[in-house]
Design a protein around this motif. Sequence first.
Motif, PDB file in Angstrom:
ATOM      1  N   ARG A 274     -12.844  18.966  -3.311  1.00  0.00           N
ATOM      2  CA  ARG A 274     -13.903  19.827  -2.786  1.00  0.00           C
ATOM      3  C   ARG A 274     -15.254  19.116  -2.841  1.00  0.00           C
ATOM      4  O   ARG A 274     -16.052  19.202  -1.908  1.00  0.00           O
ATOM      5  CB  ARG A 274     -13.964  21.126  -3.589  1.00  0.00           C
ATOM      6  CG  ARG A 274     -14.992  22.113  -3.049  1.00  0.00           C
ATOM      7  CD  ARG A 274     -14.874  23.458  -3.711  1.00  0.00           C
ATOM      8  NE  ARG A 274     -15.694  24.460  -3.058  1.00  0.00           N
ATOM      9  CZ  ARG A 274     -15.639  25.747  -3.324  1.00  0.00           C
ATOM     10  NH1 ARG A 274     -14.793  26.193  -4.234  1.00  0.00           N
ATOM     11  NH2 ARG A 274     -16.407  26.603  -2.690  1.00  0.00           N
TER      12      ARG A 274
ATOM     13  N   GLU B 138     -18.027  17.998   0.252  1.00  0.00           N
ATOM     14  CA  GLU B 138     -19.458  18.284   0.236  1.00  0.00           C
ATOM     15  C   GLU B 138     -20.289  17.016   0.455  1.00  0.00           C
ATOM     16  O   GLU B 138     -21.420  17.096   0.942  1.00  0.00           O
ATOM     17  CB  GLU B 138     -19.843  18.928  -1.101  1.00  0.00           C
ATOM     18  CG  GLU B 138     -19.218  20.306  -1.311  1.00  0.00           C
ATOM     19  CD  GLU B 138     -19.409  20.822  -2.727  1.00  0.00           C
ATOM     20  OE1 GLU B 138     -19.923  20.053  -3.579  1.00  0.00           O
ATOM     21  OE2 GLU B 138     -19.060  21.991  -2.991  1.00  0.00           O
TER      22      GLU B 138
ATOM     23  N   HIS C 105     -20.362  14.536   4.911  1.00  0.00           N
ATOM     24  CA  HIS C 105     -20.978  14.763   6.223  1.00  0.00           C
ATOM     25  C   HIS C 105     -21.700  13.516   6.732  1.00  0.00           C
ATOM     26  O   HIS C 105     -22.561  12.946   6.059  1.00  0.00           O
ATOM     27  CB  HIS C 105     -21.965  15.918   6.159  1.00  0.00           C
ATOM     28  CG  HIS C 105     -22.530  16.270   7.509  1.00  0.00           C
ATOM     29  ND1 HIS C 105     -21.791  16.928   8.477  1.00  0.00           N
ATOM     30  CD2 HIS C 105     -23.749  16.033   8.064  1.00  0.00           C
ATOM     31  CE1 HIS C 105     -22.528  17.080   9.557  1.00  0.00           C
ATOM     32  NE2 HIS C 105     -23.722  16.549   9.329  1.00  0.00           N
TER      33      HIS C 105
ATOM     34  N   HIS D  66      -9.264  24.994  -0.205  1.00  0.00           N
ATOM     35  CA  HIS D  66     -10.622  24.872   0.333  1.00  0.00           C
ATOM     36  C   HIS D  66     -10.611  24.830   1.862  1.00  0.00           C
ATOM     37  O   HIS D  66     -11.321  24.025   2.487  1.00  0.00           O
ATOM     38  CB  HIS D  66     -11.317  23.621  -0.217  1.00  0.00           C
ATOM     39  CG  HIS D  66     -11.240  23.483  -1.715  1.00  0.00           C
ATOM     40  ND1 HIS D  66     -11.522  24.516  -2.572  1.00  0.00           N
ATOM     41  CD2 HIS D  66     -10.894  22.423  -2.497  1.00  0.00           C
ATOM     42  CE1 HIS D  66     -11.373  24.103  -3.825  1.00  0.00           C
ATOM     43  NE2 HIS D  66     -10.981  22.844  -3.808  1.00  0.00           N
TER      44      HIS D  66
ATOM     45  N   GLY E 161     -15.283  17.986   5.766  1.00  0.00           N
ATOM     46  CA  GLY E 161     -16.684  17.917   5.385  1.00  0.00           C
ATOM     47  C   GLY E 161     -17.580  17.274   6.423  1.00  0.00           C
ATOM     48  O   GLY E 161     -18.801  17.225   6.230  1.00  0.00           O
TER      49      GLY E 161
END
Length: 397
Positions: free
Chosen positions: A213, A217, A220, A188, A241
């Motif tokens: 992964r 996501e 953040h 990724h 991320g």
Amino acid sequence: MSATLILHPGKERSLIKRHPWIFDTSLARLVGQARLGDTVTVCDTHGKPLAKAAYSPHSKIRARVWSFDPDVPIDHAFFKRRVAEAVRRRAALPELATQQGLRLIHAESDGLPGVIADRYGDTVVVQLTSAGADKWRDAIIAGLIQATGCARLFERSDSELRALEGLEPATGWRFGAAPEGEIVIEEHGVKMAVDIVAGHKTGFYLDQRANRRLLAELSHGKRVLNCFCYTGGFSLQALAGGATRVLSIDSSQPALERAVANLALNPGLDASRAVWRCANVFEELRQLKAAGETFDLIVLDPPKFAPSAAHIGRASRAYKDVNLLGFKLLAPGGLMMTYSCSGGIGVELFQKIVAGAALDAGRTARIVKRLQGAADHPIDLAFPEGEYLKGLLLQVD
């Protein structure tokens, strides 16, 4: 002519349901002679053939089924065919087609009990944990070389499970030469070095690929705490991320040094946002709580607390303790990814343990998503024991 295992009355039911394990308590007698790893024919109490299996006289799992068709020859061609089928199944899944790190054979779930094979780029690592797999080493390795076209193959048969089978450790290069530099894969968008010789399992935790992964996501703008971080797989994905800070804890200094080196492989990630701490996770979490620290996203991915059913009680207490501490450190509205890789802790029991931890912490938690191993770690419907990795993504008030 192969020896024959005769089952006690009624013990053929699991075989009819295509479960591949035959325990010592199911066996009435052995007709003929069978050595460690030999192929035997399994029959019901009336002598009706049901399966071909590998014999293991030292293990409570006395035989592991190769084929539920007792007429199928168990020979070199059989193993090459099974290996090729496993590789083809993964090639048929689009999400796996481009992965540089990939599980090729997942033991019983691919019809090859005791056989684990992972690919890292052009290098394949095989781990043989059962007497039958050890007996057919040459055929399995030949099948892997043929099916993958790999440049090299390393055997990592050093699992403690081999001792239960009466087997000594076996490691070393079986095909090709060792690479000149370290083996690096990209997952990724993040590069990770893999130590296939001395690292955990075959060098990397491929089963958590999809969950890493997902973490990227969710990261953040969040303060992330990664417990039992090993070489930083979750930590680096959190940084990728967009996490504002990632505190990673592990009790192994060499693992943390490897994690820092992995971060250096990715100059696009902001190393100033990463904090690495060598400590006992339980003790460190208590200290963080005492210091008033909180986090927006917590990952709890501990080692196997219950290697067997005999350890379930102690493991349950450990899982509850670490989850309780996690809940206490989570900011309101935060997310927690919590896992168990203990085969003896089932999905329902794990949820019950985590629910008890939330109650004791005075937190309300909701399951947003159930988590499991990646798609290259399939679970045979007839073999629920294959679902060793289970997890929960929780949103906590």
